[in-house]
Structures are given as C-alpha cells and as structure tokens.
Design a protein around this motif. Structure first.
Motif, PDB file in Angstrom:
ATOM      1  N   SER A  53       0.817  -1.212   0.000  1.00  0.00           N
ATOM      2  CA  SER A  53       0.000   0.000   0.000  1.00  0.00           C
ATOM      3  C   SER A  53       0.851   1.263   0.000  1.00  0.00           C
ATOM      4  N   ARG A  54       2.074   1.177   0.533  1.00  0.00           N
ATOM      5  CA  ARG A  54       2.964   2.339   0.503  1.00  0.00           C
ATOM      6  C   ARG A  54       3.357   2.682  -0.934  1.00  0.00           C
ATOM      7  N   ARG A 111       7.684  11.953   6.054  1.00  0.00           N
ATOM      8  CA  ARG A 111       6.223  11.886   6.173  1.00  0.00           C
ATOM      9  C   ARG A 111       5.621  13.287   6.321  1.00  0.00           C
ATOM     10  N   PRO A 121      -6.028  10.568   2.663  1.00  0.00           N
ATOM     11  CA  PRO A 121      -6.272   9.581   3.725  1.00  0.00           C
ATOM     12  C   PRO A 121      -5.374   8.348   3.626  1.00  0.00           C
ATOM     13  N   LEU A 122      -5.157   7.846   2.394  1.00  0.00           N
ATOM     14  CA  LEU A 122      -4.275   6.682   2.222  1.00  0.00           C
ATOM     15  C   LEU A 122      -2.855   7.018   2.643  1.00  0.00           C
ATOM     16  N   TRP A 174      -1.893   9.324   4.723  1.00  0.00           N
ATOM     17  CA  TRP A 174      -1.870   9.528   6.174  1.00  0.00           C
ATOM     18  C   TRP A 174      -1.783   8.189   6.908  1.00  0.00           C
ATOM     19  N   LYS A 175      -2.458   7.173   6.363  1.00  0.00           N
ATOM     20  CA  LYS A 175      -2.521   5.878   7.035  1.00  0.00           C
ATOM     21  C   LYS A 175      -1.261   5.047   6.838  1.00  0.00           C
ATOM     22  N   VAL A 176      -0.752   4.987   5.596  1.00  0.00           N
ATOM     23  CA  VAL A 176       0.295   4.000   5.292  1.00  0.00           C
ATOM     24  C   VAL A 176       1.708   4.568   5.275  1.00  0.00           C
TER      25      VAL A 176
END
Length: 399
Positions: free
Chosen positions: A16-17, A84, A186-187, A189-191
């Motif tokens: 997913s990264r 990040r 959102p993706l 931020w999560k991964v």
C-alpha cells in the motif's frame, strides 16, 4: 518502524505504501499541465490586464520556478524534519494553492498561487523520491522507479482530459481538478510512516573529494544543460498549443485536452519499455531516437492542418521525450561519485523545471516574430541536429 522491501517487482503492487507513492507521483504532472486547456479562456477573461498574453502563458510553468529554486532546500528539510511530514504538508498545500484560481480576482494573484503550488510540488517530489529509496531496495526499487514515470504520464492523461472537459464550461473550472488530491490524502496519512534510518549519511559517505573522477563535473553540467534544453522544447506543447489551436479556429479547450492526452498516453507506454530499449541500443542511440521522434512530431504540426496530424505529432513528441528523459537520471547516477549523488540529483531536478519555466519566455517572442510555424520549424531543426550529433557519436564509438 518502516520495513524495507527487496522482492520481485510484482510485489510492489501488493504494498500500500507503493500505491500511495505512485499516487503522489501523479500530482507532480498535474501541477503544470492541468490548466493548459483553459489558457485561451483565461486570457479572454482577463483581457483588461495589459500583460494578459504573457501572464496566461506563464501560469503553466510558474510552479517550475519554485521547484527549480527550492528542490535542494526541500531535500535538506526532508532529512531534518522527516519525509512523512514533508509529503503530507506538500499535499495539503497542493490542494489549497492549486484550487485557488477558482476564486482569485486577477492574473497576478493567480500567478502567485501557482508559485506557491510549486513549493508544494517541491515538497511532494523530494519526499516521494526519498521514501522510495527508504522503503524499497533491489528489484522492487527499480520497478517502482520505472512505474512512477508511467504514473505521471497516465495521471496527466486523466487530469488533462478532465481539465479539457471542464474548461469548455468555464476557464476557472480546471483549477478545481487540484482538489482531487484530497482523495489520496487519507491513504497517505494511514500507510506512510517515517522510515527508521539505521546508518547515518556521515557513516555511509567517504571523505569529500575521495575517489572523484576529475572530469565528471564537466560531463554532468553538460547533461544538466541538455536536459534543460530538452524540457524547454517539450514544454512548448502545454504552453503554446492551446493558442495554436485557438489561432487555427479549433475548439481550443477540447483539442488541447485531447492532444496533450495523446502525448501523455504515448509517453506513459514508452516509459514502460525504456529499460528494454536502452539495453538494446545504448544511450547514444536512445538520444538519437528520442530527439528524432520529437523533431518529426514538431514537423507534423507545421504541415497543412488535420486533426490526425496534430495527434500524430503529439504522439511522436511524447514518445521521444519519454525515451530520452530517463537517460539523464541513469547516466547521472552512473557518472557522479556516491558522495555527490544527492547534490547531482537535486541539480538535475532543478534543470528540468528551469527549462520548463524558460520555455514560454523564449517561445512567445519567437511566435510574435515568426508565427507558430516558424517556432515549430526552429524546434524541428534544432532537435534534428541534436539527433544527428547523438547518432554520429554512437557510430564513432562503435567503429
């Protein structure tokens, strides 16, 4: 702690990264070209501004000026404050600055918002590239590096088609396309997590000046100049093509969107084949092939107008550019000593956007003096000459 992946290239699609970083890559091409179909409409909307003709053309490459100036500083910021933070801050600033043209009152303020957009892109590009190196190794890293070139082209295809469609409604609506970056936030931020660096740069790098080939700087700055020149020619397409179609009586927004989409699609497909082409014919012939294709593409734009000729010309220019561009990075990484690769990479990145920013500054006066056909003919002759020099060099080395 972020893990480092070193697996077969296909495993990239299951990470997913990697997906998040490829989505970030699509934003970088959107920054410049997404508003190209709206340029003639914006010039008419702000016709009362005495500098409207030049300012509208500068809206496309304006982010390039910020990127060219800030890319090295963004690299320092990524090392100091973390990748990040830089990536997430860049995406949020991208949404705000990119969509500001929806409501800003005049061309100078829209131009300033485009300069700020370039700051966002510098943050995104720097963090994204660093994260690819931090997260992935071996074949996975190589696969992702190639995929990001295609992601930029295919993302550009989607965004330019969408921008061309909404520009036919209002020249301000393409600025709303930048708001799509909110969908990927959102993706990310999560991964995306901050990588753990086991070994510091100071421990990895040899002493300054140790083992450096004395001539590498001269060869490297030759590459920097050549890449800036290549991008200056390539950027004639998004900055001048809308006005070319407008002068010929076409529906400029739709034709520009379709033609640049063909350019992006062809470039995305050829980028997937770059490594095979380079291994088969070598760097010199890659340059000869790429510049010959670009020259042929500009020549087709001069011929008596037909829609298919415009599409074919754009396809050749996109293909030639996609073949040539990866070679600059590959040769630089082979040429520069290990302790100089970071600096060399940032200067090479700056040269891309310097060429983009200079493109309308030089091509607009040429159009005023020689017309569009004169500009395209000059581009054809110079690119053909560059192809001939590269081909001569390859023949000389092989004989």
């Amino acid at each position: 702690m972020a893990s480092v992946v070193d697996t077969r290239g296909m495993a990239v699609w299951r990470d997913s990264r990697a997906i998040a970083l490829l989505m970030a890559a699509t934003l970088t091409v959107m920054a410049n070209a997404a508003i190209s179909p709206a340029l003639p409409g914006l010039q008419r909307l702000f016709a009362g501004d005495p500098n409207a003709a030049m300012l509208t053309r500068l809206l496309v490459p304006a982010p390039s000026l910020s990127i060219a100036l800030l890319a090295p500083l963004a690299g320092l910021a990524a090392d100091r404050f973390g990748r990040r933070r830089l990536l997430l801050a860049g995406v949020m600033l991208f949404v705000v600055a990119g969509s500001a043209g929806l409501f800003l009152p005049d061309l100078p303020t829209i131009f300033m918002s485009r300069i700020i957009l370039g700051v966002a892109v510098a943050l995104i590009m720097t963090a994204q590239t660093a994260l690819i190196g931090d997260y992935f190794a071996g074949e996975a890293r190589s696969a992702l590096t190639g995929l990001q070139i295609s992601a930029r082209n295919f993302g550009g295809l989607l965004f330019i088609l969408l921008a061309g469609w909404v520009a036919a409604i209002s020249p301000r609506f393409p600025f709303a396309v930048y708001g799509l970056a909110l969908l990927v936030l959102p993706l990310m931020w999560k991964v995306i997590v901050e990588p753990h660096r086991v070994l510091s740069d100071r421990e990895e790098r040899p002493a300054v000046g140790a083992g450096e080939p004395p001539a590498w700087r001269l060869l490297f700055f030759g590459l920097v100049f050549l890449q800036a020149l290549t991008n200056m020619f390539f950027f004639i397409m998004p900055t001048q093509l809308p006005f070319y179609f407008d002068a010929r009586g076409y529906d400029s927004a739709i034709m520009t969107g379709l033609t640049l989409s063909v350019l992006m699609l062809t470039g995305g497909c050829l980028a997937l084949l770059y490594s095979r082409i380079q291994r088969a014919i070598g760097y010199a012939r890659v340059f000869a092939l790429g510049y010959a294709a670009m020259a042929a593409g500009f020549l087709l734009l001069i011929l008596p107008q037909a829609t298919l000729l415009s599409f074919a010309g754009a396809a050749l220019i996109g293909a030639g550019y996609a073949v040539v561009s990866p070679s600059f990075v590959a040769i630089t990484l082979n040429l520069a000593p290990p302790q100089r690769r970071g600096l060399a990479g940032s200067v090479l990145t700056a040269s891309v956007f310097t060429g983009q920013f200079c493109s309308p500054l030089l091509s607009t006066p040429m159009i005023l003096g020689l017309g569009f056909d004169g500009l395209f003919l000059c581009a054809t002759l110079v690119l053909a000459g560059m192809a001939l020099i590269a081909l001569t060099g390859s023949v000389t080395r092989s004989s």
